[in-house]
Design an enzyme around this catalytic site. Structure first.
Site, PDB file in Angstrom:
ATOM      1  N   CYS A   1      -6.014   1.951   5.507  1.00  0.00           N
ATOM      2  CA  CYS A   1      -6.644   0.693   5.882  1.00  0.00           C
ATOM      3  C   CYS A   1      -6.153   0.274   7.270  1.00  0.00           C
ATOM      4  O   CYS A   1      -5.195   0.844   7.803  1.00  0.00           O
ATOM      5  CB  CYS A   1      -6.319  -0.385   4.852  1.00  0.00           C
ATOM      6  SG  CYS A   1      -4.629  -1.011   4.978  1.00  0.00           S
TER       7      CYS A   1
ATOM      8  N   HIS B   1       0.845  -1.192   0.000  1.00  0.00           N
ATOM      9  CA  HIS B   1       0.000   0.000   0.000  1.00  0.00           C
ATOM     10  C   HIS B   1       0.882   1.245   0.000  1.00  0.00           C
ATOM     11  O   HIS B   1       2.053   1.194   0.412  1.00  0.00           O
ATOM     12  CB  HIS B   1      -0.899   0.008   1.227  1.00  0.00           C
ATOM     13  CG  HIS B   1      -1.964  -1.045   1.193  1.00  0.00           C
ATOM     14  ND1 HIS B   1      -3.052  -1.006   2.018  1.00  0.00           N
ATOM     15  CD2 HIS B   1      -2.095  -2.163   0.440  1.00  0.00           C
ATOM     16  CE1 HIS B   1      -3.824  -2.051   1.775  1.00  0.00           C
ATOM     17  NE2 HIS B   1      -3.258  -2.774   0.823  1.00  0.00           N
TER      18      HIS B   1
ATOM     19  N   CYS C   1      -2.304  -0.517   7.405  1.00  0.00           N
ATOM     20  CA  CYS C   1      -1.449   0.676   7.376  1.00  0.00           C
ATOM     21  C   CYS C   1      -1.540   1.448   8.689  1.00  0.00           C
ATOM     22  O   CYS C   1      -0.527   1.912   9.212  1.00  0.00           O
ATOM     23  CB  CYS C   1      -1.832   1.566   6.200  1.00  0.00           C
ATOM     24  SG  CYS C   1      -1.461   0.824   4.588  1.00  0.00           S
TER      25      CYS C   1
ATOM     26  N   GLU D   1       0.987   3.926   1.895  1.00  0.00           N
ATOM     27  CA  GLU D   1       1.531   4.290   3.200  1.00  0.00           C
ATOM     28  C   GLU D   1       2.655   3.342   3.604  1.00  0.00           C
ATOM     29  O   GLU D   1       3.678   3.775   4.144  1.00  0.00           O
ATOM     30  CB  GLU D   1       0.427   4.268   4.271  1.00  0.00           C
ATOM     31  CG  GLU D   1      -0.712   5.235   4.011  1.00  0.00           C
ATOM     32  CD  GLU D   1      -1.864   4.621   3.218  1.00  0.00           C
ATOM     33  OE1 GLU D   1      -2.987   5.127   3.359  1.00  0.00           O
ATOM     34  OE2 GLU D   1      -1.655   3.644   2.463  1.00  0.00           O
TER      35      GLU D   1
END
Length: 169
Positions: A86, A56, A89, A58
């Site tokens: 999410c 992801h 993260c 992040e």
């Protein structure tokens, strides 16, 4: 940090998300990691390109910043994300000491596009026995306990009486 700087970093995260979709066919997420007013790292969602579900935006920015700083701790850092982080993260942000997160688009904004993680937050808020993943504690007794070995071999400022969270959160 003033609001104008904050908006600039959020705009940068959104621009990264747009660029990721346009140029790489990636998912529409970008992140900017800032410390003391300077951009340390950026990331985009690379799950399509890498087939890595943890890639992801992040997470990518956190990985780069941790390598740059030679530390799993990112105290004093701020994340600016194009979308609502999410649970994975967010958990990593807690583990690394990040205490500020700003995002441009909410889970509600992402819902019509299948890009909301609200259902994951709901699932993870349930008691463990009610979650969709079966999880059971089954102790294993060995000659040497891995945690005890780690404690005996560890030294330095990350290993304090706070336990595991001293290193990660």
């Amino acid at each position: 940090m003033n609001d104008e700087d904050s908006q600039d970093y959020l705009s940068m995260a959104v621009d990264l998300a747009l660029q990721n979709v346009r140029e790489h066919g990636g998912r529409p997420f970008g992140a900017v990691l800032v410390r003391n007013g300077a951009v340390l790292a950026t990331g985009v969602n690379d799950t399509v390109a890498t087939h890595d579900p943890s890639a992801h935006a992040e997470m990518q920015a956190i990985r780069v910043a941790s390598q740059l700083l030679h530390s799993p701790r990112l105290d004093g850092c701020v994340i600016y994300a194009s979308g609502h982080p999410c649970p994975m993260c967010l958990a990593v942000m807690h583990l690394t000491g990040i205490r500020e997160v700003y995002f441009a688009y909410s889970n509600k904004d992402g819902e019509p596009f299948g890009l909301s993680t609200a259902s994951l937050y709901e699932e993870m808020a349930k008691p463990l026995p009610q979650q969709s993943i079966a999880m059971e504690h089954r102790p294993v007794h060995s000659a040497d306990h891995p945690y005890a070995l780690w404690k005996r071999r560890s030294d330095g400022p990350l290993h304090t009486a706070k336990g595991a969270m001293a290193e990660f959160g």
